[in-house]
Design a protein around this motif. Structure first.
Motif, PDB file in Angstrom:
ATOM      1  N   SER A  46       0.817  -1.214   0.000  1.00 30.95           N
ATOM      2  CA  SER A  46       0.000   0.000   0.000  1.00 30.95           C
ATOM      3  C   SER A  46       0.852   1.266   0.000  1.00 30.95           C
ATOM      4  O   SER A  46       0.341   2.356  -0.278  1.00 30.95           O
ATOM      5  CB  SER A  46      -0.931   0.008   1.209  1.00 30.95           C
ATOM      6  OG  SER A  46      -1.755  -1.132   1.210  1.00 30.95           O
ATOM      7  N   LEU A  49       0.639   3.113  -3.428  1.00 26.29           N
ATOM      8  CA  LEU A  49      -0.445   4.076  -3.644  1.00 26.29           C
ATOM      9  C   LEU A  49      -0.200   5.341  -2.849  1.00 26.29           C
ATOM     10  O   LEU A  49      -0.341   6.456  -3.376  1.00 26.29           O
ATOM     11  CB  LEU A  49      -1.786   3.464  -3.242  1.00 26.29           C
ATOM     12  CG  LEU A  49      -2.977   4.440  -3.246  1.00 26.29           C
ATOM     13  CD1 LEU A  49      -3.219   4.991  -4.638  1.00 26.29           C
ATOM     14  CD2 LEU A  49      -4.233   3.765  -2.715  1.00 26.29           C
ATOM     15  N   ASN A  82      -6.298   6.579 -10.437  1.00 32.87           N
ATOM     16  CA  ASN A  82      -7.360   5.850  -9.740  1.00 32.87           C
ATOM     17  C   ASN A  82      -8.224   5.061 -10.711  1.00 32.87           C
ATOM     18  O   ASN A  82      -8.679   3.949 -10.397  1.00 32.87           O
ATOM     19  CB  ASN A  82      -8.229   6.831  -8.951  1.00 32.87           C
ATOM     20  CG  ASN A  82      -7.464   7.519  -7.846  1.00 32.87           C
ATOM     21  OD1 ASN A  82      -6.896   6.876  -6.990  1.00 32.87           O
ATOM     22  ND2 ASN A  82      -7.438   8.839  -7.877  1.00 32.87           N
ATOM     23  N   SER A  85      -6.197   2.136 -12.009  1.00 31.23           N
ATOM     24  CA  SER A  85      -6.031   1.086 -11.001  1.00 31.23           C
ATOM     25  C   SER A  85      -7.171   0.079 -11.025  1.00 31.23           C
ATOM     26  O   SER A  85      -7.027  -1.039 -10.527  1.00 31.23           O
ATOM     27  CB  SER A  85      -5.906   1.703  -9.601  1.00 31.23           C
ATOM     28  OG  SER A  85      -7.136   2.278  -9.189  1.00 31.23           O
ATOM     29  N   SER A  89      -7.113  -3.902 -10.232  1.00 31.14           N
ATOM     30  CA  SER A  89      -8.005  -4.484  -9.225  1.00 31.14           C
ATOM     31  C   SER A  89      -8.861  -5.593  -9.826  1.00 31.14           C
ATOM     32  O   SER A  89      -9.090  -6.628  -9.206  1.00 31.14           O
ATOM     33  CB  SER A  89      -8.915  -3.400  -8.635  1.00 31.14           C
ATOM     34  OG  SER A  89      -8.168  -2.468  -7.893  1.00 31.14           O
ATOM     35  N   LEU A 143      -3.839  -2.671  -4.036  1.00 31.85           N
ATOM     36  CA  LEU A 143      -5.021  -2.333  -3.246  1.00 31.85           C
ATOM     37  C   LEU A 143      -5.918  -3.544  -3.020  1.00 31.85           C
ATOM     38  O   LEU A 143      -6.529  -3.695  -1.967  1.00 31.85           O
ATOM     39  CB  LEU A 143      -5.827  -1.245  -3.960  1.00 31.85           C
ATOM     40  CG  LEU A 143      -5.442   0.198  -3.677  1.00 31.85           C
ATOM     41  CD1 LEU A 143      -6.273   1.120  -4.541  1.00 31.85           C
ATOM     42  CD2 LEU A 143      -5.641   0.535  -2.208  1.00 31.85           C
ATOM     43  N   PRO A 166      -2.901  -1.946   5.810  1.00 32.98           N
ATOM     44  CA  PRO A 166      -2.805  -1.279   4.503  1.00 32.98           C
ATOM     45  C   PRO A 166      -2.998   0.229   4.579  1.00 32.98           C
ATOM     46  O   PRO A 166      -2.277   0.995   3.929  1.00 32.98           O
ATOM     47  CB  PRO A 166      -3.932  -1.951   3.692  1.00 32.98           C
ATOM     48  CG  PRO A 166      -4.030  -3.319   4.279  1.00 32.98           C
ATOM     49  CD  PRO A 166      -3.797  -3.127   5.747  1.00 32.98           C
ATOM     50  N   GLU A 167      -3.959   0.661   5.401  1.00 38.48           N
ATOM     51  CA  GLU A 167      -4.177   2.105   5.542  1.00 38.48           C
ATOM     52  C   GLU A 167      -2.994   2.773   6.240  1.00 38.48           C
ATOM     53  O   GLU A 167      -2.633   3.910   5.913  1.00 38.48           O
ATOM     54  CB  GLU A 167      -5.463   2.358   6.335  1.00 38.48           C
ATOM     55  CG  GLU A 167      -5.870   3.816   6.443  1.00 38.48           C
ATOM     56  CD  GLU A 167      -6.304   4.443   5.127  1.00 38.48           C
ATOM     57  OE1 GLU A 167      -6.321   5.685   5.038  1.00 38.48           O
ATOM     58  OE2 GLU A 167      -6.618   3.701   4.189  1.00 38.48           O
ATOM     59  N   ILE A 170      -0.441   3.204   3.536  1.00 39.73           N
ATOM     60  CA  ILE A 170      -0.840   4.267   2.598  1.00 39.73           C
ATOM     61  C   ILE A 170      -0.415   5.616   3.164  1.00 39.73           C
ATOM     62  O   ILE A 170       0.147   6.465   2.461  1.00 39.73           O
ATOM     63  CB  ILE A 170      -2.363   4.232   2.342  1.00 39.73           C
ATOM     64  CG1 ILE A 170      -2.734   3.037   1.461  1.00 39.73           C
ATOM     65  CG2 ILE A 170      -2.823   5.527   1.663  1.00 39.73           C
ATOM     66  CD1 ILE A 170      -4.229   2.869   1.244  1.00 39.73           C
ATOM     67  N   TRP A 416     -11.377  -0.303   5.274  1.00 35.26           N
ATOM     68  CA  TRP A 416     -10.708  -1.509   4.775  1.00 35.26           C
ATOM     69  C   TRP A 416     -10.928  -2.691   5.710  1.00 35.26           C
ATOM     70  O   TRP A 416     -11.126  -3.825   5.251  1.00 35.26           O
ATOM     71  CB  TRP A 416      -9.211  -1.226   4.596  1.00 35.26           C
ATOM     72  CG  TRP A 416      -8.966  -0.106   3.651  1.00 35.26           C
ATOM     73  CD1 TRP A 416      -8.676   1.190   3.973  1.00 35.26           C
ATOM     74  CD2 TRP A 416      -9.040  -0.150   2.223  1.00 35.26           C
ATOM     75  NE1 TRP A 416      -8.554   1.952   2.838  1.00 35.26           N
ATOM     76  CE2 TRP A 416      -8.771   1.159   1.743  1.00 35.26           C
ATOM     77  CE3 TRP A 416      -9.299  -1.163   1.301  1.00 35.26           C
ATOM     78  CZ2 TRP A 416      -8.750   1.474   0.390  1.00 35.26           C
ATOM     79  CZ3 TRP A 416      -9.278  -0.845  -0.052  1.00 35.26           C
ATOM     80  CH2 TRP A 416      -9.016   0.458  -0.496  1.00 35.26           C
ATOM     81  N   VAL A 436     -13.333  -2.063  -3.630  1.00 39.15           N
ATOM     82  CA  VAL A 436     -12.156  -1.338  -4.120  1.00 39.15           C
ATOM     83  C   VAL A 436     -12.487  -0.582  -5.404  1.00 39.15           C
ATOM     84  O   VAL A 436     -12.051   0.563  -5.598  1.00 39.15           O
ATOM     85  CB  VAL A 436     -10.977  -2.313  -4.347  1.00 39.15           C
ATOM     86  CG1 VAL A 436      -9.841  -1.624  -5.092  1.00 39.15           C
ATOM     87  CG2 VAL A 436     -10.472  -2.849  -3.016  1.00 39.15           C
ATOM     88  N   ARG A 440     -12.063   3.443  -5.895  1.00 40.46           N
ATOM     89  CA  ARG A 440     -11.208   4.069  -6.911  1.00 40.46           C
ATOM     90  C   ARG A 440     -12.008   4.931  -7.890  1.00 40.46           C
ATOM     91  O   ARG A 440     -11.526   5.974  -8.337  1.00 40.46           O
ATOM     92  CB  ARG A 440     -10.430   2.995  -7.672  1.00 40.46           C
ATOM     93  CG  ARG A 440      -9.391   2.251  -6.848  1.00 40.46           C
ATOM     94  CD  ARG A 440      -8.321   3.187  -6.286  1.00 40.46           C
ATOM     95  NE  ARG A 440      -8.674   3.739  -4.988  1.00 40.46           N
ATOM     96  CZ  ARG A 440      -8.106   4.806  -4.457  1.00 40.46           C
ATOM     97  NH1 ARG A 440      -7.163   5.455  -5.102  1.00 40.46           N
ATOM     98  NH2 ARG A 440      -8.465   5.244  -3.281  1.00 40.46           N
TER      99      ARG A 440
END
Length: 475
Positions: A46, A49, A82, A85, A89, A143, A166-167, A170, A416, A436, A440
Motif C-alpha cells: 500500500s 499508492l 485511480n 487502477s 483491481s 489495493l 494497509p491504511e 498508505i 478496509w 475497491v 477508486r
C-alpha cells in the motif's frame, strides 16, 4: 482422628473464598508475531499508492511549469491513476487465484516499478500518461491483494488490528511522497519532478524481496488441494491449535472439501465458483447478502466522497488559496499533513479492537464534518478578502490537520477493515474487489474534477459540498 479439621480430610466445611483475581477478565492472547510480520509485509504494498498520492501533490506544481499544462490536464494527470487502477483491481482476483497471493504482491511491485521508471523518464505529457497507466495497474493489484491476504492469515483476536495495516502504509507512503517533494524541490525544474516520481521505484524493489519470505495464504493453499501446507501456516498464524482447526474447517467448507478429509494433498472439486459467486453477489443476492454488499460498497463510497483525496492530492493548492504563496512553506505544510495522518492512523490501529469499529467511525465522521465546515468557512473568508486575514489562514491550516487526523482514526482504516470482515469467506475476494472498484471510481471522479469544481463553485464551496457527503454518511 475425630479432632482433625475438615480441610485436613480433603473436604472443606466452608465455601472456597474467591480471590480478586478470579473476577478479572480473561487475558487476551499474546500477539501472534508471525501473523504480525506477514500482515506487515503484505500491507507494505500500500506504500505504492500512498507514495503516488503524496508525491503528485507537489510534483504537479513543477510538471505544470515544465510542460505548460492547463488545470484540466493536471487534474486528469493526478486523478487518472485511480481509474487505471481499476484494471489492476479487476485482474488481481483471478491472478491471485492462479499464481497465489504472495506472487501477486510481487507482481504488483514489479508493475509499479516499471510505471515509476516510465514517469521519471517522461519527455512529454503523453509519455507521462503512459507511465501513469502502468503505475495505476500496479496500484490496483496492491489495493486488492493486501487486505485480502492480511485477512486470510490473521487470527480472529487481531484481525481488526492487522487488517488496518494497509491504511497505515498508505499514510506512510503519503508522508514519504511529501518528503520527496521537499527534498527534490530545489533541483532544476526539468529534474526535480522526475526524481520525485522516479524514486518511487525503490520501495517496490524492497517489497519484492521481502515478500519472498512470507508464507502463502492458507485459503489459496486449500484451494490448490495442499491441506498439509495450509495446516502448517494456520498453526503458525493462529492463537491456538483449536482456532487453527476451526479456520481450516471453514476454508474446507468454502472449497467444497469434506470435513473429515485430512490428507495432505487432496483433489479439490472443480469449481464454477467464480460465476456462482458473482451471481450470488449481483444477480440473485439473498436479503442478507444484499445488505452486506450495500454496507461494504457504501462505506467505500463515502470514504472517498468525503473529499480526502482532494485534500491530500491538492494540499499545495489549498494552502495556496489559504494565503501561503511560496513553494517551500507550502511543501513544509504538506509534510505536516502527512505527519499528522501517519501519527493518528497508528493511534487508530491500537484502538480498533479495544474500542470497536462503530464508536471510532462515528467519532471520526463527526470530527470530519466540523473540520470540513471550518475549512470551507476559512477558505471562503480568505477568498473574499482583499487583505491577508491571519486568523482565517490559521483556521484553514488547523482544520486541514484536524480533518486528516479525524479521517485517520476512523473512516480511513475502518473502511478496509470492515469491508474485509463483513463478507463471508466464500464471497470475500469478489466482494472486496467491488468495494475497491467503488473506492477508486469515486476517488478518480473527485480528483479529476476538483480544480474544475473549485473554478465553478469556489474552493470554499467545494468543501461545503464534501461536508454534505460526510453528513449523509453519519445519517
Amino acid at each position: 482422628m475425630a479432632d482433625r479439621k475438615p480441610e485436613e480430610n480433603g473436604v472443606s466445611g466452608k465455601p472456597k473464598q474467591l480471590m480478586m483475581a478470579d473476577f478479572d477478565p480473561p487475558k487476551p492472547p499474546k500477539r501472534n508475531k508471525y501473523a504480525f510480520a506477514c500482515a506487515m509485509l503484505a500491507s507494505m504494498t500500500s506504500i505504492l499508492l500512498g507514495y503516488d498520492i503524496g508525491v503528485m501533490s507537489g510534483a504537479q506544481i513543477y510538471i505544470k511549469k515544465d510542460f505548460k499544462c492547463t488545470d484540466v490536464q493536471i487534474e486528469v494527470l493526478v486523478g487518472i491513476l485511480n481509474v487505471y487502477s481499476l484494471v489492476g483491481s479487476a485482474a488481481a482476483g483471478k491472478t491471485s487465484d492462479m499464481i497465489g497471493r504472495r506472487y501477486t504482491i510481487v507482481l504488483a511491485g514489479a508493475i509499479f516499478f516499471i510505471g515509476a521508471i516510465l514517469m521519471g523518464f517522461a519527455t512529454n505529457y503523453a509519455f507521462l500518461m503512459v507511465g501513469r497507466f502502468v503505475a495505476g495497474i500496479g496500484v490496483g493489484y496492491a489495493l486488492m491483494i493486501a487486505p485480502v491476504y492480511t485477512a486470510e492469515v490473521s487470527p480472529a483476536s487481531a484481525r481488526g488490528f492487522l487488517t488496518s495495516f494497509p491504511e497505515v502504509f498508505i499514510n506512510a507512503g503519503i508522508l514519504l511522497g511529501y518528503v520527496s517533494n521537499f527534498a527534490f524541490s530545489k533541483l532544476p525544474l526539468h529534474l526535480g519532478w522526475r526524481f520525485m516520481l522516479g524514486i518511487g521505484a525503490i520501495p517496490s524493489i524492497f517489497l519484492a524481496f521481502g515478500v519472498l519470505g512470507m508464507p502463502e495464504s492458507p485459503r489459496w493453499l486449500v484451494m490448490q488441494g495442499r491441506l498439509g501446507d495450509a495446516k502448517i501456516v494456520l498453526d503458525k498464524t493462529s492463537d491456538s491449535l483449536e482456532e487453527s482447526k476451526l479456520r481450516l474447517a471453514d476454508i474446507k467448507e468454502a472449497a467444497g472439501i469434506p470435513e473429515d478429509c485430512d490428507d495432505d494433498i487432496v483433489q479439490v472439486p472443480k469449481r464454477t465458483a467464480d460465476e456462482a459467486i458473482w451471481k450470488e453477489l449481483l444477480l440473485h443476492p439473498t436479503p442478507t447478502v444484499r445488505h452486506i454488499l450495500m454496507c461494504g460498497v457504501g462505506i467505500h463510497f463515502f470514504q472517498q466522497a468525503s473529499g480526502i483525496d482532494a485534500v491530500v492530492l491538492y494540499s499545495t493548492k489549498i494552502f495556496e488559496k489559504a494565503g501561503i504563496k511560496r513553494d517551500t512553506p507550502k511543501l513544509l505544510a504538506t509534510i505536516a499533513v502527512g505527519f499528522v495522518k501517519t501519527i493518528f492512523i497508528l493511534v487508530a490501529t491500537f484502538f480498533l479492537d479495544k474500542v470497536g469499529r462503530r464508536p471510532l467511525l462515528l467519532s471520526s465522521v463527526a470530527g470530519m464534518i466540523v473540520s470540513l465546515m471550518g475549512l470551507a468557512f476559512g477558505l471562503t473568508i480568505v477568498e473574499h478578502s482583499d487583505q491577508k486575514i491571519m486568523w482565517a489562514v490559521t483556521l484553514c491550516i488547523a482544520t486541514v490537520l484536524t480533518y486528516v487526523a479525524f479521517f485517520s482514526i476512523g473512516m480511513g482504516p475502518i473502511t478496509w477493515v470492515y469491508s474485509s470482515e463483513i463478507f463471508p469467506l466464500r464471497l470475500r475476494a469478489q466482494g472486496c474487489s467491488i468495494g475497491v472498484a467503488m473506492n477508486r471510481v469515486v476517488s478518480g471522479v473527485i480528483s479529476m474534477t476538483f480544480l474544475s469544481l473549485t473554478d465553478a463553485i469556489t474552493i470554499g464551496g467545494a468543501f461545503f459540498l464534501f461536508t454534505g457527503g460526510d453528513q449523509d454518511r453519519q445519517n
